[in-house]
Structure formats: structure tokens, C-alpha cells
Design a protein around this motif. Structure first.
Motif, PDB file in Angstrom:
ATOM      1  N   VAL A 174       0.835  -1.207   0.000  1.00 14.14           N
ATOM      2  CA  VAL A 174       0.000   0.000   0.000  1.00 14.14           C
ATOM      3  C   VAL A 174       0.868   1.255   0.000  1.00 14.14           C
ATOM      4  CG1 VAL A 174      -1.561   1.360   1.449  1.00 14.14           C
ATOM      5  CG2 VAL A 174      -2.062  -1.039   1.001  1.00 14.14           C
ATOM      6  N   SER A 175       2.002   1.225   0.702  1.00 15.84           N
ATOM      7  CA  SER A 175       2.906   2.373   0.706  1.00 15.84           C
ATOM      8  C   SER A 175       3.359   2.707  -0.710  1.00 15.84           C
ATOM      9  CB  SER A 175       4.118   2.090   1.592  1.00 15.84           C
ATOM     10  OG  SER A 175       3.733   1.871   2.936  1.00 15.84           O
ATOM     11  N   HIS A 176       3.714   1.682  -1.480  1.00 15.60           N
ATOM     12  CA  HIS A 176       4.115   1.894  -2.863  1.00 15.60           C
ATOM     13  C   HIS A 176       2.931   2.351  -3.720  1.00 15.60           C
ATOM     14  CE1 HIS A 176       8.328   0.527  -3.104  1.00 15.60           C
ATOM     15  NE2 HIS A 176       8.019  -0.167  -2.029  1.00 15.60           N
ATOM     16  N   TYR A 177       1.776   1.765  -3.476  1.00 19.92           N
ATOM     17  CA  TYR A 177       0.567   2.117  -4.225  1.00 19.92           C
ATOM     18  C   TYR A 177       0.238   3.591  -4.041  1.00 19.92           C
ATOM     19  CZ  TYR A 177      -4.489   2.110  -5.307  1.00 19.92           C
ATOM     20  OH  TYR A 177      -5.729   2.386  -5.796  1.00 19.92           O
ATOM     21  N   VAL A 178       0.257   4.067  -2.788  1.00 22.71           N
ATOM     22  CA  VAL A 178      -0.061   5.463  -2.492  1.00 22.71           C
ATOM     23  C   VAL A 178       0.963   6.396  -3.136  1.00 22.71           C
ATOM     24  CG1 VAL A 178      -0.194   7.178  -0.642  1.00 22.71           C
ATOM     25  CG2 VAL A 178      -1.349   4.982  -0.375  1.00 22.71           C
ATOM     26  N   PHE A 179       2.244   6.012  -3.095  1.00 23.82           N
ATOM     27  CA  PHE A 179       3.257   6.882  -3.679  1.00 23.82           C
ATOM     28  C   PHE A 179       3.103   6.964  -5.196  1.00 23.82           C
ATOM     29  CE2 PHE A 179       7.364   8.394  -5.093  1.00 23.82           C
ATOM     30  CZ  PHE A 179       7.656   9.370  -4.140  1.00 23.82           C
ATOM     31  N   PHE A 213      -3.829  13.346   0.180  1.00 27.16           N
ATOM     32  CA  PHE A 213      -5.081  12.964  -0.462  1.00 27.16           C
ATOM     33  C   PHE A 213      -5.058  11.481  -0.849  1.00 27.16           C
ATOM     34  CE2 PHE A 213      -7.761  12.308  -4.195  1.00 27.16           C
ATOM     35  CZ  PHE A 213      -8.964  12.824  -3.751  1.00 27.16           C
ATOM     36  N   ALA A 214      -3.984  11.044  -1.519  1.00 31.86           N
ATOM     37  CA  ALA A 214      -3.889   9.646  -1.939  1.00 31.86           C
ATOM     38  C   ALA A 214      -3.919   8.714  -0.744  1.00 31.86           C
ATOM     39  CB  ALA A 214      -2.607   9.432  -2.753  1.00 31.86           C
ATOM     40  N   SER A 215      -3.180   9.070   0.302  1.00 26.71           N
ATOM     41  CA  SER A 215      -3.106   8.212   1.482  1.00 26.71           C
ATOM     42  C   SER A 215      -4.449   8.108   2.197  1.00 26.71           C
ATOM     43  CB  SER A 215      -2.046   8.765   2.446  1.00 26.71           C
ATOM     44  OG  SER A 215      -1.960   7.975   3.605  1.00 26.71           O
ATOM     45  N   ILE A 216      -5.134   9.255   2.364  1.00 25.08           N
ATOM     46  CA  ILE A 216      -6.410   9.260   3.092  1.00 25.08           C
ATOM     47  C   ILE A 216      -7.494   8.549   2.293  1.00 25.08           C
ATOM     48  CG2 ILE A 216      -8.246  10.732   4.001  1.00 25.08           C
ATOM     49  CD1 ILE A 216      -6.113  12.770   4.737  1.00 25.08           C
ATOM     50  N   VAL A 217      -7.560   8.816   0.976  1.00 22.44           N
ATOM     51  CA  VAL A 217      -8.580   8.158   0.155  1.00 22.44           C
ATOM     52  C   VAL A 217      -8.378   6.650   0.165  1.00 22.44           C
ATOM     53  CG1 VAL A 217      -9.435   7.848  -2.191  1.00 22.44           C
ATOM     54  CG2 VAL A 217      -9.053  10.143  -1.317  1.00 22.44           C
ATOM     55  N   VAL A 222     -10.355   1.581   1.829  1.00 16.54           N
ATOM     56  CA  VAL A 222     -10.156   0.240   2.374  1.00 16.54           C
ATOM     57  C   VAL A 222     -11.046   0.031   3.601  1.00 16.54           C
ATOM     58  CG1 VAL A 222      -8.502  -1.252   3.578  1.00 16.54           C
ATOM     59  CG2 VAL A 222      -7.835  -0.108   1.454  1.00 16.54           C
ATOM     60  N   ASN A 223     -11.138   1.048   4.456  1.00 13.62           N
ATOM     61  CA  ASN A 223     -11.994   0.928   5.641  1.00 13.62           C
ATOM     62  C   ASN A 223     -13.460   0.741   5.250  1.00 13.62           C
ATOM     63  OD1 ASN A 223      -9.844   1.192   7.381  1.00 13.62           O
ATOM     64  ND2 ASN A 223     -10.111   3.389   7.666  1.00 13.62           N
ATOM     65  N   PHE A 224     -13.882   1.462   4.206  1.00 15.03           N
ATOM     66  CA  PHE A 224     -15.263   1.314   3.747  1.00 15.03           C
ATOM     67  C   PHE A 224     -15.509  -0.102   3.209  1.00 15.03           C
ATOM     68  CE2 PHE A 224     -18.277   1.462   0.159  1.00 15.03           C
ATOM     69  CZ  PHE A 224     -19.417   1.843   0.831  1.00 15.03           C
ATOM     70  N   LEU A 225     -14.595  -0.591   2.371  1.00 10.84           N
ATOM     71  CA  LEU A 225     -14.736  -1.945   1.839  1.00 10.84           C
ATOM     72  C   LEU A 225     -14.695  -2.971   2.958  1.00 10.84           C
ATOM     73  CD1 LEU A 225     -12.449  -1.752  -1.324  1.00 10.84           C
ATOM     74  CD2 LEU A 225     -14.937  -1.979  -1.287  1.00 10.84           C
ATOM     75  N   ASN A 226     -13.798  -2.755   3.921  1.00  7.64           N
ATOM     76  CA  ASN A 226     -13.725  -3.672   5.055  1.00  7.64           C
ATOM     77  C   ASN A 226     -15.030  -3.687   5.838  1.00  7.64           C
ATOM     78  OD1 ASN A 226     -11.888  -5.348   6.936  1.00  7.64           O
ATOM     79  ND2 ASN A 226     -12.729  -3.810   8.303  1.00  7.64           N
ATOM     80  N   GLU A 393     -10.515  16.115   7.395  1.00  9.43           N
ATOM     81  CA  GLU A 393      -9.234  16.455   6.779  1.00  9.43           C
ATOM     82  C   GLU A 393      -9.277  16.231   5.268  1.00  9.43           C
ATOM     83  OE1 GLU A 393      -4.474  15.277   7.130  1.00  9.43           O
ATOM     84  OE2 GLU A 393      -5.994  14.120   8.208  1.00  9.43           O
ATOM     85  N   LEU A 394      -9.889  15.118   4.852  1.00  4.11           N
ATOM     86  CA  LEU A 394      -9.983  14.816   3.421  1.00  4.11           C
ATOM     87  C   LEU A 394     -10.800  15.880   2.689  1.00  4.11           C
ATOM     88  CD1 LEU A 394      -9.522  12.933   1.014  1.00  4.11           C
ATOM     89  CD2 LEU A 394     -11.606  11.713   1.677  1.00  4.11           C
ATOM     90  N   LEU A 395     -11.919  16.294   3.272  1.00  2.00           N
ATOM     91  CA  LEU A 395     -12.750  17.321   2.640  1.00  2.00           C
ATOM     92  C   LEU A 395     -11.977  18.623   2.480  1.00  2.00           C
ATOM     93  CD1 LEU A 395     -16.177  16.729   4.436  1.00  2.00           C
ATOM     94  CD2 LEU A 395     -15.579  16.159   2.082  1.00  2.00           C
ATOM     95  N   SER A 396     -11.165  18.944   3.475  1.00  3.27           N
ATOM     96  CA  SER A 396     -10.353  20.155   3.401  1.00  3.27           C
ATOM     97  C   SER A 396      -9.348  20.064   2.253  1.00  3.27           C
ATOM     98  CB  SER A 396      -9.618  20.358   4.729  1.00  3.27           C
ATOM     99  OG  SER A 396      -8.693  21.411   4.645  1.00  3.27           O
ATOM    100  N   ILE A 397      -8.662  18.931   2.130  1.00  2.00           N
ATOM    101  CA  ILE A 397      -7.688  18.730   1.052  1.00  2.00           C
ATOM    102  C   ILE A 397      -8.395  18.735  -0.302  1.00  2.00           C
ATOM    103  CG2 ILE A 397      -6.011  17.115   0.076  1.00  2.00           C
ATOM    104  CD1 ILE A 397      -5.509  16.133   2.953  1.00  2.00           C
TER     105      ILE A 397
END
Length: 429
Positions: A174-179, A213-217, A222-226, A393-397
């Protein structure tokens, strides 16, 4: 934000949701009964023959164990096929630069999330067996052997080891995916620098906001799918366990009482937190803007003698202070509601189980299964409650990056950007 990384984002996410729905309905309506198609037979995993009427408990237990194992193997094959079809179609059809990471990577993350939910289901089943064994040992001394006890611990250790290994590897991926997602946004925005450089805090938005933004989304997604997968897995379990709980305090007899309590309590929390946190997104957005304006003036002051004068800095920092104080006040009552609700939630399942515990209608193992299943379902329904500060925080970004995209597309800036630019201009004039 999405177009730079995902192929045809709207169609991609809509097709994923529809395909997931079709896959789930297909499994429960048709596919799980087609076990004869399973490749598990090649490895000696067969669906057992149906038991004769009146089979003894040991034979029934052996049948259930063999059937569950064969069904699990068949389920994994079905899920792998569903993922392969979806991912293969989008890799071919998408034709986007980052499709391998966005499509294949997203598919892998979703699959691992589903696997981790299955691990939670296995642990919940282990709770029942282990605590029933404990109750048997405590009520009838020497009725179990050391082998019985330690084999249960070994089973849990095996499940936990697999779960930990998968979680560690998933976090690395996931770290690589977000980057990669950040890289895609960074490349897109920097290619449009001439259109966005005049936006307040442009450097911060490209350097910092893209990563956040990428990290939070990714995290919220993932949390939503979980949460959805956990509901699909544990609602039937809680529904079945509700048969042990016929009565609720003050209410009396309620059909499927545990499911009823979990849903009502979660709705209450979601409504309370949404009302209490209504003003936070706008304040968080403005907080980043006033910080950016203050930082920008300081940067200009490094190269220009006529910038970063004490009076201007004092005015800009006054905006920072005022906005922080407003944030502190609104977070004060928000946290009162949030933490009060979460702490009260610890008692809800115990209160609901009160009449059944007093009546002795539950074994210790069943009680542990109910408690764990209830918490899993409750946590899934409370996704908004527990993620509200992250969503703020996401809405702000999101609002800041939307200003970027408006400039890139030669559209008017959002009202919140225009108002802030006007306020800042008055101070720096």
C-alpha cells in the motif's frame, strides 16, 4: 485527483461496485451450490457425502468440518476468478499509463481486505470453541486434556501468524501504491504549473496535499470496503446468534434483538457525530489557507526586504490564531460527543445480553462469539463515527485541490477560494 491515476474513474468505480454486487449475489444464490466444479478435488479436498438421518454428534461434527473446508476452498476459487475477470477487462480496456498500479493494485488491496475479513470470521469461530472448552474445564475439573487446551492455542497462533504476515506485506504494498498515486497527481499538476502557480499555497498543494489525499482516500476506501465485507460476513453470524437472545431490557421480546440493537445504536452515533462535526470541514480548510498565507509571506521575506514586515506578519498570524481557537472550541464539544458515545458503546452489548446472562441461556463460548460478532457489526456501521476527523481532513484537502483543477480548466475558482484571496489581499495591501 482521480483522472491522473485511474482509467475513466467514474466508469471504473461504478463498474467495480456493480461487479462486486453481482459477484456477491451470484455466490449466495447459485455458485456456492456448484461445489462439484471446485478444483479442490485435485488436492484431495472433496465435499462430503450427505449424512444419513439421525447421525451421531461426532459424525455431524466431522461432516461440518469437511464441508466448511471444501466450501472455503471453492469460495477462494470463485473470488479469484471474479477478480481476474474484472482486472483483466480493465487492464485491456483502460489503456491508461498507471492502469497496472491503479487497477491491479486496487484489485489486490480489495482481495486482501476480503481475506482479512475471512480471518476475523475464523477467529470468531475459534472464540466459541476455545471458551466453551474453558467453561468445560472450569465446571468439570480434569475433563479436558492438556493436548485439547494447547491445540486450541496453536490453532489461534497459526491464524494470527498468517494474518500478521499478510498485514505486513499489505502495508508494504500500500505504501508503494499510495506513492504511485501521488506521483501521478504530481506529474499532472506540475505539467500545468503555469495555470496554478498563482493559487495561494500552490507549492504546498502539489508537494503535500497530493500525498495526503492519496493516502487518506486509500485508507478510507479500504476501511469502507472492510466495513461492507465485514457486514456481509458477520451479519448472518449475528443473525444466527440472536437466537440465544430473546429479550432486551426495558423493551421485552424482540426478534433478532442483537442485529436490531447494533443498527439502532450505530444510527444514533452517526447522526450525533454528523451534527456535532458539521462546521469542522470548513474550518480545517480555512486553517490550511491561513497557514499557507502566513508561510508564503515569510518565504517572500527571505528574498525581498519589503516583505514579511512585522505588521503584516502580525495580521496574518492573527488569522492563524483566531482560526485555531475556533477549531479548538468546535473540537471541544465534538470530542465530548465522540468519546462519550464510544465509551457508552462498550456497555451496549453487555446491557443487551443482561437478561440472557441472568437466565443462564448462554455458554461462555457463545457469549464471546456474540460479543465479538456484535462488535464487528457495530464497528462496520460506525465507520463514519470513527473516521469523522479523517473525513474532515480529506474534505479540506479536496477543496484545496478542486481550486487547482478549476484553474487548470480555466473555470472560476470556488467561492471559498475567492473569499480567502480577497481577505488576504486586504491584509497584505
Amino acid at each position: 485527483m482521480f483522472l491522473s491515476f485511474f482509467p475513466k474513474p467514474k466508469l471504473f468505480f461504478i463498474s467495480f461496485a456493480l461487479w462486486a454486487l453481482v459477484s456477491v449475489l451470484g455466490w449466495y444464490s447459485v455458485v456456492q451450490d456448484l461445489g462439484h466444479l471446485s478444483l479442490g478435488a485435485l488436492f484431495g479436498v472433496h465435499f462430503p457425502e450427505a449424512l444419513a438421518q439421525g447421525a451421531d454428534p461426532s459424525a455431524q461434527a466431522a461432516f461440518d468440518s469437511a464441508y466448511t473446508k471444501a466450501l472455503t476452498i471453492w469460495h477462494y476459487q470463485y473470488m479469484a476468478l471474479c477478480y481476474a475477470l474484472f482486472i483483466g477487462a480493465w487492464v485491456i480496456y483502460g489503456g491508461q499509463k498507471w492502469a497496472k498500479w491503479s487497477v491491479i493494485g486496487s484489485g489486490l488491496i480489495v482481495f486482501i481486505t476480503w481475506f482479512q475479513v475471512q480471518v476475523s470470521v475464523m477467529i470468531n469461530a475459534w472464540y466459541g470453541n476455545f471458551y466453551n472448552l474453558i467453561q468445560k474445564a472450569l465446571t468439570s475439573p480434569n475433563s479436558i486434556t492438556a493436548e485439547d487446551y494447547y491445540s486450541q492455542l496453536f490453532t489461534f497462533a497459526t491464524i494470527a501468524l498468517i494474518a500478521i504476515t499478510v498485514a505486513v506485506l499489505n502495508n508494504f504494498f500500500v505504501s508503494h501504491y499510495v506513492f504511485r498515486w501521488r506521483t501521478a497527481m504530481n506529474d499532472y499538476y506540475t505539467s500545468k504549473w503555469a495555470h496554478v502557480r498563482q493559487i495561494e499555497g500552490a507549492s504546498q498543494r502539489i508537494q503535500e496535499d497530493t500525498m495526503r489525499f492519496a493516502s487518506i482516500v486509500e485508507s478510507l476506501g479500504v476501511n469502507f470496503l472492510n466495513a461492507v465485507m465485514t457486514l456481509i460476513a458477520f451479519l448472518p453470524i449475528l443473525w444466527g446468534l440472536s437466537g440465544y437472545v430473546k429479550t432486551l431490557p426495558l423493551i421485552g421480546e424482540v426478534s433478532q434483538a442483537l442485529v436490531f440493537v447494533a443498527i439502532i445504536w450505530s444510527i444514533i452515533g452517526t447522526v450525533l457525530l454528523a451534527i456535532a462535526g458539521f462546521k469542522l470541514p470548513g474550518l480545517e480548510f480555512k486553517n490550511q489557507r491561513v497557514e499557507a498565507a502566513y508561510r508564503k509571506e515569510l518565504v517572500y521575506g527571505e528574498d525581498h526586504d519589503d516583505r514579511a514586515e512585522p505588521i503584516k506578519l502580525a495580521d496574518l498570524f492573527s488569522n492563524v490564531r483566531q482560526n485555531y481557537f475556533r477549531l479548538y472550541f468546535h473540537y471541544l464539544y465534538f470530542n465530548v460527543v465522540r468519546y462519550g458515545y464510544l465509551q457508552a458503546g462498550v456497555l451496549i452489548p453487555l446491557i443487551a445480553l443482561g437478561p440472557s446472562i441472568i437466565a443462564g441461556a448462554l455458554t461462555l463460548g457463545v457469549m464471546q462469539q456474540i460479543s465479538n460478532a456484535f462488535n464487528q457489526v457495530e464497528d462496520s456501521f460506525q465507520l463514519l463515527v470513527k473516521s469523522w476527523t479523517t473525513i474532515v481532513e480529506l474534505l479540506s484537502i479536496y477543496k484545496r485541490l478542486k481550486g487547482f483543477e478549476a484553474a487548470i480548466n480555466d473555470q472560476p475558482l470556488p467561492d471559498i477560494d475567492q473569499n480567502f484571496i480577497a481577505e488576504t489581499a486586504e491584509i497584505t495591501a
